[in-house]
Write a protein that holds these residues in place. Structure first.
Motif, PDB file in Angstrom:
ATOM      1  N   SER A   1      -6.205   3.991   0.707  1.00  0.00           N
ATOM      2  CA  SER A   1      -7.125   5.101   0.964  1.00  0.00           C
ATOM      3  C   SER A   1      -8.227   4.603   1.889  1.00  0.00           C
ATOM      4  CB  SER A   1      -7.757   5.566  -0.350  1.00  0.00           C
ATOM      5  OG  SER A   1      -8.662   4.583  -0.853  1.00  0.00           O
ATOM      6  N   ASP A   2      -9.127   5.513   2.271  1.00  0.00           N
ATOM      7  CA  ASP A   2     -10.340   5.082   2.952  1.00  0.00           C
ATOM      8  C   ASP A   2     -11.137   4.196   1.989  1.00  0.00           C
ATOM      9  OD1 ASP A   2      -9.645   6.663   5.111  1.00  0.00           O
ATOM     10  OD2 ASP A   2     -10.913   8.353   4.482  1.00  0.00           O
ATOM     11  N   PRO A   3     -11.976   3.297   2.508  1.00  0.00           N
ATOM     12  CA  PRO A   3     -12.799   2.466   1.608  1.00  0.00           C
ATOM     13  C   PRO A   3     -13.687   3.328   0.730  1.00  0.00           C
ATOM     14  CG  PRO A   3     -12.869   1.630   3.865  1.00  0.00           C
ATOM     15  CD  PRO A   3     -12.206   2.970   3.928  1.00  0.00           C
ATOM     16  N   TYR A   4     -13.801   2.939  -0.542  1.00  0.00           N
ATOM     17  CA  TYR A   4     -14.654   3.691  -1.458  1.00  0.00           C
ATOM     18  C   TYR A   4     -15.728   2.823  -2.115  1.00  0.00           C
ATOM     19  CZ  TYR A   4     -12.061   1.673  -5.407  1.00  0.00           C
ATOM     20  OH  TYR A   4     -11.510   0.787  -6.315  1.00  0.00           O
ATOM     21  N   PHE A   5     -15.697   1.505  -1.847  1.00  0.00           N
ATOM     22  CA  PHE A   5     -16.664   0.606  -2.491  1.00  0.00           C
ATOM     23  C   PHE A   5     -16.826  -0.648  -1.636  1.00  0.00           C
ATOM     24  CE2 PHE A   5     -18.048  -2.734  -5.393  1.00  0.00           C
ATOM     25  CZ  PHE A   5     -19.019  -2.099  -6.158  1.00  0.00           C
ATOM     26  N   ASP A   6     -18.077  -1.015  -1.332  1.00  0.00           N
ATOM     27  CA  ASP A   6     -18.366  -2.248  -0.599  1.00  0.00           C
ATOM     28  C   ASP A   6     -18.556  -3.382  -1.594  1.00  0.00           C
ATOM     29  OD1 ASP A   6     -18.325  -0.954   1.850  1.00  0.00           O
ATOM     30  OD2 ASP A   6     -20.466  -0.503   1.794  1.00  0.00           O
ATOM     31  N   ALA A   7     -17.958  -4.525  -1.275  1.00  0.00           N
ATOM     32  CA  ALA A   7     -18.015  -5.635  -2.217  1.00  0.00           C
ATOM     33  C   ALA A   7     -18.169  -6.963  -1.495  1.00  0.00           C
ATOM     34  CB  ALA A   7     -16.746  -5.646  -3.054  1.00  0.00           C
ATOM     35  N   THR A   8     -18.433  -7.988  -2.264  1.00  0.00           N
ATOM     36  CA  THR A   8     -18.494  -9.338  -1.734  1.00  0.00           C
ATOM     37  C   THR A   8     -18.196 -10.299  -2.869  1.00  0.00           C
ATOM     38  OG1 THR A   8     -19.824 -10.802  -0.339  1.00  0.00           O
ATOM     39  CG2 THR A   8     -20.937  -9.757  -2.186  1.00  0.00           C
ATOM     40  N   GLN A   9     -18.075 -11.572  -2.553  1.00  0.00           N
ATOM     41  CA  GLN A   9     -17.795 -12.580  -3.578  1.00  0.00           C
ATOM     42  C   GLN A   9     -19.101 -13.144  -4.138  1.00  0.00           C
ATOM     43  OE1 GLN A   9     -14.576 -13.284  -4.603  1.00  0.00           O
ATOM     44  NE2 GLN A   9     -14.194 -11.515  -3.295  1.00  0.00           N
ATOM     45  N   ALA A  10     -19.045 -13.609  -5.377  1.00  0.00           N
ATOM     46  CA  ALA A  10     -20.233 -14.172  -6.010  1.00  0.00           C
ATOM     47  C   ALA A  10     -19.844 -15.356  -6.882  1.00  0.00           C
ATOM     48  CB  ALA A  10     -20.959 -13.114  -6.839  1.00  0.00           C
ATOM     49  N   LEU A  11     -20.790 -16.281  -7.042  1.00  0.00           N
ATOM     50  CA  LEU A  11     -20.575 -17.501  -7.826  1.00  0.00           C
ATOM     51  C   LEU A  11     -21.333 -17.402  -9.144  1.00  0.00           C
ATOM     52  CD1 LEU A  11     -19.599 -20.484  -8.087  1.00  0.00           C
ATOM     53  CD2 LEU A  11     -21.717 -21.144  -6.889  1.00  0.00           C
ATOM     54  N   ILE A  12     -20.615 -17.557 -10.261  1.00  0.00           N
ATOM     55  CA  ILE A  12     -21.212 -17.535 -11.589  1.00  0.00           C
ATOM     56  C   ILE A  12     -21.084 -18.915 -12.221  1.00  0.00           C
ATOM     57  CG2 ILE A  12     -19.069 -16.704 -12.665  1.00  0.00           C
ATOM     58  CD1 ILE A  12     -20.824 -15.109 -14.633  1.00  0.00           C
ATOM     59  N   VAL A  13     -22.149 -19.368 -12.896  1.00  0.00           N
ATOM     60  CA  VAL A  13     -22.181 -20.689 -13.534  1.00  0.00           C
ATOM     61  C   VAL A  13     -22.903 -20.564 -14.874  1.00  0.00           C
ATOM     62  CG1 VAL A  13     -22.215 -21.884 -11.305  1.00  0.00           C
ATOM     63  CG2 VAL A  13     -24.382 -21.317 -12.436  1.00  0.00           C
ATOM     64  N   LYS A  14     -22.895 -21.637 -15.654  1.00  0.00           N
ATOM     65  CA  LYS A  14     -23.702 -21.675 -16.873  1.00  0.00           C
ATOM     66  C   LYS A  14     -25.169 -21.849 -16.473  1.00  0.00           C
ATOM     67  CE  LYS A  14     -22.549 -22.123 -20.763  1.00  0.00           C
ATOM     68  NZ  LYS A  14     -21.834 -23.204 -21.459  1.00  0.00           N
ATOM     69  N   LYS A  15     -26.042 -21.193 -17.214  1.00  0.00           N
ATOM     70  CA  LYS A  15     -27.469 -21.351 -16.960  1.00  0.00           C
ATOM     71  C   LYS A  15     -27.875 -22.812 -17.155  1.00  0.00           C
ATOM     72  CE  LYS A  15     -29.566 -16.836 -17.694  1.00  0.00           C
ATOM     73  NZ  LYS A  15     -30.413 -16.018 -18.584  1.00  0.00           N
ATOM     74  N   ASP A  16     -28.858 -23.229 -16.391  1.00  0.00           N
ATOM     75  CA  ASP A  16     -29.386 -24.599 -16.464  1.00  0.00           C
ATOM     76  C   ASP A  16     -28.366 -25.644 -16.009  1.00  0.00           C
ATOM     77  OD1 ASP A  16     -31.756 -23.540 -17.594  1.00  0.00           O
ATOM     78  OD2 ASP A  16     -30.857 -23.607 -19.594  1.00  0.00           O
TER      79      ASP A  16
ATOM     80  N   MET B   1     -13.501 -16.147 -16.583  1.00  0.00           N
ATOM     81  CA  MET B   1     -14.871 -16.168 -17.087  1.00  0.00           C
ATOM     82  C   MET B   1     -14.985 -17.020 -18.356  1.00  0.00           C
ATOM     83  SD  MET B   1     -16.652 -14.414 -14.882  1.00  0.00           S
ATOM     84  CE  MET B   1     -15.538 -15.116 -13.653  1.00  0.00           C
ATOM     85  N   ALA B   2     -13.951 -16.970 -19.198  1.00  0.00           N
ATOM     86  CA  ALA B   2     -13.948 -17.798 -20.407  1.00  0.00           C
ATOM     87  C   ALA B   2     -13.956 -19.281 -20.038  1.00  0.00           C
ATOM     88  CB  ALA B   2     -12.733 -17.474 -21.268  1.00  0.00           C
ATOM     89  N   GLY B   3     -13.344 -19.593 -18.899  1.00  0.00           N
ATOM     90  CA  GLY B   3     -13.333 -20.978 -18.432  1.00  0.00           C
ATOM     91  C   GLY B   3     -14.723 -21.491 -18.117  1.00  0.00           C
ATOM     92  N   VAL B   4     -15.580 -20.605 -17.617  1.00  0.00           N
ATOM     93  CA  VAL B   4     -16.974 -20.994 -17.358  1.00  0.00           C
ATOM     94  C   VAL B   4     -17.703 -21.207 -18.673  1.00  0.00           C
ATOM     95  CG1 VAL B   4     -19.166 -20.272 -16.320  1.00  0.00           C
ATOM     96  CG2 VAL B   4     -17.004 -19.735 -15.162  1.00  0.00           C
ATOM     97  N   LEU B   5     -17.529 -20.273 -19.606  1.00  0.00           N
ATOM     98  CA  LEU B   5     -18.209 -20.390 -20.900  1.00  0.00           C
ATOM     99  C   LEU B   5     -17.810 -21.652 -21.656  1.00  0.00           C
ATOM    100  CD1 LEU B   5     -18.279 -16.846 -22.570  1.00  0.00           C
ATOM    101  CD2 LEU B   5     -20.200 -18.176 -21.685  1.00  0.00           C
ATOM    102  N   SER B   6     -16.520 -21.994 -21.610  1.00  0.00           N
ATOM    103  CA  SER B   6     -16.020 -23.144 -22.368  1.00  0.00           C
ATOM    104  C   SER B   6     -16.288 -24.473 -21.685  1.00  0.00           C
ATOM    105  CB  SER B   6     -14.511 -22.996 -22.601  1.00  0.00           C
ATOM    106  OG  SER B   6     -13.804 -23.124 -21.360  1.00  0.00           O
ATOM    107  N   GLY B   7     -16.644 -24.427 -20.389  1.00  0.00           N
ATOM    108  CA  GLY B   7     -16.872 -25.662 -19.645  1.00  0.00           C
ATOM    109  C   GLY B   7     -15.618 -26.215 -18.997  1.00  0.00           C
ATOM    110  N   ARG B   8     -14.511 -25.463 -19.085  1.00  0.00           N
ATOM    111  CA  ARG B   8     -13.287 -25.920 -18.410  1.00  0.00           C
ATOM    112  C   ARG B   8     -13.510 -26.000 -16.905  1.00  0.00           C
ATOM    113  NH1 ARG B   8      -7.306 -22.989 -18.289  1.00  0.00           N
ATOM    114  NH2 ARG B   8      -6.347 -24.529 -16.895  1.00  0.00           N
ATOM    115  N   VAL B   9     -14.316 -25.066 -16.377  1.00  0.00           N
ATOM    116  CA  VAL B   9     -14.744 -25.123 -14.983  1.00  0.00           C
ATOM    117  C   VAL B   9     -16.260 -24.997 -14.957  1.00  0.00           C
ATOM    118  CG1 VAL B   9     -12.594 -24.209 -14.017  1.00  0.00           C
ATOM    119  CG2 VAL B   9     -14.412 -22.622 -14.699  1.00  0.00           C
TER     120      VAL B   9
END
Length: 278
Positions: free
Chosen positions: A131-146, A193-201
């Motif tokens: 379809s025509d574009p309906y949402f603008d997006a980009t990539q983002a980096l998530i990590v554990k706080k601190d 996302m679970a990988g970030v929480l567990s520290g696997r990544v």
């Protein structure tokens, strides 16, 4: 997913506004290609009479995810508008993301359309109609706080999670050599996302819409930076098929009208907590 699943959203607090018409039933296809095609009053045929079967890959909150037994989300509400226009009810089919982007779900008649937070790419256009574009997006980096990690360079010697077959995976691979991290591939967003929480990544890349939403629900994590990849989402349909082209055209008309009358903004604010970008 990105996989293009892709995103550009500021603050993502889901507000409880009015629910947008229609029911989104969570279902799985029986694998036999469904019933004989049924033509509705709009002249568009659907696989099953009275239904608009829409493929997605769960869970990809806030675009499509389960709340109890029901599938809800931004994409779901938009496709409910299309279903209403056709005089039918949306039925959601949960299936592997690569089956959607490869066009296999259309060849096997598992769905009439797909709405899966999917980035439009030239490569994907070879397999599906967007379809025509309906949402603008980009990539983002998530990590554990601190964690002290603020960007890709901070991941040198560490592990970065990605979701398979996504634009986030592509971006991570393209920048791996310059930043010295190891890429770890996950099958879906939830395990990534679970990988970030567990520290696997130590960090993970995915579309900004979903990672901001995840960080909101998981305050031990934070989004530290975005990468403006210029991505846009599109709904998917069968390529080189006149009926699918009609359905894509109708989808474009419905979303254009929703943007003009404010319905799109209402849906956007419901799921992201802010007004849609102008």
């Amino acid at each position: 997913m990105s996989t293009s699943r892709t995103r550009r959203v500021g603050s993502f607090a889901a507000a409880a506004l009015i629910s947008v018409l229609g029911l989104a039933a969570c279902g799985s296809d029986d694998g036999d290609g469904g019933d004989a095609a049924a033509t509705n009053s709009s002249g568009i045929s659907t696989i099953t009479e009275g239904k608009l079967k829409v493929c997605t890959h769960l869970s990809y909150k806030p675009f499509q995810f389960k709340e109890g037994s029901k599938v809800v989300g931004f994409d779901v509400d938009l496709m409910d508008l299309v279903a209403k226009k056709l005089g039918v009810e949306q039925e959601i089919v949960d299936i592997a993301f690569d089956q959607i982007t490869s066009g296999a779900v259309f060849a096997s008649k598992k769905c009439d359309a797909a709405a899966a937070g999917t980035t439009i790419t030239d490569e994907r256009k070879n397999a599906v109609l967007f379809s025509d574009p309906y949402f603008d997006a980009t990539q983002a980096l998530i990590v554990k706080k601190d964690s002290g990690i603020k960007d890709l360079a901070g991941l040198k010697g560490k592990k970065l999670g990605v979701q398979t077959d996504t634009t986030g995976q592509d971006y991570a691979e393209e920048n791996k050599g310059a930043n010295g991290y190891e890429v770890v591939v996950f099958d879906d967003l939830s395990t990534e996302m679970a990988g970030v929480l567990s520290g696997r990544v130590e960090g993970a890349i995915n579309d900004n819409g979903v990672v901001y939403d995840y960080a909101k629900d998981n305050p031990t994590t934070e989004v530290v930076t975005e990468f403006d990849t210029g991505e846009q989402y599109g709904m998917l349909f069968k390529k080189d098929d006149p009926n699918a082209q009609k359905l894509a055209d109708t989808t474009n008309e419905v979303i254009k009208a929703a943007k003009a009358d404010g319905t799109y903004n209402t849906i956007y604010k419901k799921w992201f907590g802010v007004d849609a970008p102008k």
